[in-house]
Design an enzyme around this catalytic site. Structure first.
Site, PDB file in Angstrom:
ATOM      1  CG  HIS A   2      87.956  13.430  14.620  1.00 37.69           C
ATOM      2  ND1 HIS A   2      87.235  14.466  14.119  1.00 37.69           N
ATOM      3  CD2 HIS A   2      88.665  12.906  13.594  1.00 37.69           C
ATOM      4  CE1 HIS A   2      87.506  14.593  12.833  1.00 37.69           C
ATOM      5  NE2 HIS A   2      88.371  13.662  12.492  1.00 37.69           N
TER       6      HIS A   2
ATOM      7  CG  ASP B  37      84.879  16.221   7.406  1.00 37.55           C
ATOM      8  OD1 ASP B  37      84.038  16.535   8.272  1.00 37.55           O
ATOM      9  OD2 ASP B  37      86.102  16.188   7.617  1.00 37.55           O
TER      10      ASP B  37
END
Ligand code: PEP
Ligand code: MG
Length: 577
Positions: A189, A455
């Site tokens: 992130h 993910d």
């Protein structure tokens, strides 16, 4: 020169600021006799600050959720007022002439040990309170470091072991021209945020913090994934030329911004942008995004000591809804956990945080927090074209439980006669393999899918997305990933819903071409990538993209798939504007 992972494109040249962000790496150092009172005073200040933070949280929680919820924090206050503990810390500072962070940490460790061995379950559970309070105190003791980052005076390049997403969120674009870290992967992130902020970055350099000294001149080439330490004049001028070229390249691409994302034979798709903060809206609009495909709302929970209120949620989403007018805005409910850690929420330290109680799992366990956000979204839904998206859904029960809470939130608003869009669409991220495998089942109960490849790839290939040591195995082009994506898109289409992608894979031109051919309806990534994705889509016919995708599905390794895709993309782009 050091080679790492190309994280956020562009060139930056500047002086290094070596910053160690490891909040909880506490080192012991000796202090002078005369500094003992200063250390004790720092300790007292940190205790007072922590106490007032806790009281503030208590007040807020009591107002929003009731007194009984707020009482949980009494245990925290008791730890802060425990004279034996506090005196032990002070005596350690005096006796060992050790810094307060170390003295406090060591004392707390001893207490934690005692608590964890207790037979009484109630007392054993107090361990969590002790740990929580100790983290707060230590954060307040080390707080100056964060302030340092938020209040930088000159333009610098940050060199760090690692930057957490919350550290990165503090970075002011005018002060930080680039960053380089030892750790990190392309879809962490921190890196995603760097791309949103348009800050060139290289990560996974392994030894940058030992090679670079404070004040060194550093060049960051975020497109090639290299950094150059103390370059000579010739190298600097070469990179200044590269920098200009990059700007021209971006400017040329920006001409595409108002054009539709349509193939040569007329298939129109949506190219949207991902955002973390409403402040990114200007960039979203200037890059010609046709909506927001993913709003990572969890950033609203970072770098603060309390929980956002319904009003704060409402104001943020209203702002985004109004700016985007009729274009769709997909608001993802918070995805806290994993690498986005919020110390003040009840998230325990887990062995595998990326597979832990994050995202929807946390929200279902804390319906109070979840519904506060849902009501905020619903209230804002009358100002634009908002959609709700749940992250990390792994099965139908979870989806139904989330929807049940959404219905409750709607009812709560109805009772108060507050209006909202009654037909607001609800979709889910497909980022957990189990959800991908049962996509046909889930598709019947949602309005859209957005594939979260960041993910999905890490779970499908069992490769931690933020670990630079195994970054070579993180292959979006892996045949398993290609097949998986195809089956998810097909399942969505069979059920009559649209399928988008908000993982970083959608922003890479070579994959955008393949994904188009696999039938993807919506592409969403950092705003800067929007023109480039449009360019790819406008350079090919859907028929040809489909045949390229079909060929890709026959290839047996990631290398072959990437090579083939790149060759096709080159052919298509040569001679095209
Ligand atoms: C993803 O997993 O692909 C995604 C877009 O969500 P995040 O990167 O926030 O985990
Ligand atoms: Mg995700």
């Amino acid at each position: 020169m050091l080679k790492g992972i190309a994280a956020s494109p562009g060139i930056a040249i500047g002086r290094a600021f070596v910053w160690d962000s490891e909040d909880y790496t506490i080192t012991k150092h000796k202090i002078d006799e005369k500094d003992i009172p200063i250390e004790i005073a720092r300790f007292e200040e940190a205790l007072i600050k922590t106490r007032s933070e806790i009281l503030e949280i208590q007040k807020k929680i009591s107002k929003e959720m009731g007194v009984e919820h707020a009482e949980i924090f009494n245990a925290h206050l008791m730890v802060l007022e425990d004279r034996t503990l506090l005196e032990e810390v002070i005596s350690k500072i005096k006796k060992e002439k050790a810094n307060v962070e170390h003295s406090f940490f060591e004392t707390l460790k001893k207490y934690a040990d005692i608590f964890s061995k207790m037979d009484d379950e109630y007392l054993r559970e107090r361990l969590v309170d002790v740990q929580d309070v100790s983290k707060r105190v230590i954060r307040n003791l080390l707080g100056e470091k964060k302030e340092e980052l938020a209040e930088l005076k000159e333009k610098i390049i940050i060199i760090a072991t690692n930057l957490s997403p919350s550290d990165t969120a503090l970075i002011q674009k005018e002060k930080v021209v680039g960053f380089a870290t030892d750790m990190g992967g392309r879809t962490s992130h921190t890196v995603i945020l760097a791309r949103s902020l348009e800050i060139p970055a290289v990560v996974g350099l392994k030894s940058v913090t030992t090679e670079v000294k404070n004040g060194d001149i550093v060049i960051i080439d975020g497109s090639q994934g290299v950094i150059i330490i103390n370059p000579n004049k010739q190298v600097i001028s070469r990179y200044l030329r590269e920098k200009r070229k990059f700007k021209i390249f971006e400017k040329n691409l920006s001409r595409l911004k108002s054009l539709p994302a349509v193939t040569e034979d007329g298939r129109t798709v949506v190219v949207a942008a991902n955002i973390e903060f409403p402040e990114e809206l200007a960039s979203v609009l200037s890059h010609g995004a046709q909506g927001i495909g993913l709003y990572r709302t969890e950033y609203m929970y970072l770098n603060r000591t309390d929980i956002p209120t319904e009003e704060e949620h409402f104001q943020a989403y209203k702002k985004v809804a109004l700016s985007m007018k009729k274009d769709p805005v997909v608001i993802r409910t918070m995805d806290i956990g994993g690498d986005k850690f919020v110390s003040h929420l009840d998230i325990p330290n887990e062995m595998n945080p990326l597979m832990g109680r994050r995202a929807i799992r946390f929200c279902l366990a804390r319906p109070d927090i979840f519904k506060t956000q849902l009501r905020g979204i619903l209230r804002a839904s009358v100002y634009g074209n908002l959609k709700i998206m749940y992250p990390m859904i792994s099965g139908l029960d979870e989806l139904r439980q989330a929807n049940k809470l959404l219905e409750e939130a709607k009812l709560e608003l109805k009772k108060k006669k507050i209006s909202f869009d009654k037909n607001i669409e609800v979709g889910i991220m497909i980022e957990v393999p189990s959800a991908g495998i049962i996509a046909d089942i889930l598709a019947k109960e949602v309005s859209f899918f957005s594939i979260g490849t960041n993910d999905l790839i890490q779970y499908s290939l069992a490769v931690d997305r933020i670990n630079e040591k195994i970054a070579y195995l993180y292959e979006p082009a892996h045949p398993a990933v290609m097949r998986f994506i195809k089956s998810i898109i097909d399942a969505g289409h069979s059920a009559g819903i649209w399928v988008g992608m908000c993982g970083e894979m959608a922003s890479e031109p070579v994959f955008a071409l393949i994904l188009l051919g696999l039938g993807l309806d919506e592409f969403s990534a950092s705003a800067v990538s929007v023109p480039e994705i449009k360019k790819v889509i406008r350079s090919v016919s859907y028929k040809e993209a489909r045949s390229i995708a079909n060929k890709v599905l026959e290839l047996d390794t990631a290398t072959k798939i990437e090579q083939y895709g790149r060759a096709k993309l080159k052919e298509l782009l040569i001679g095209k504007k």
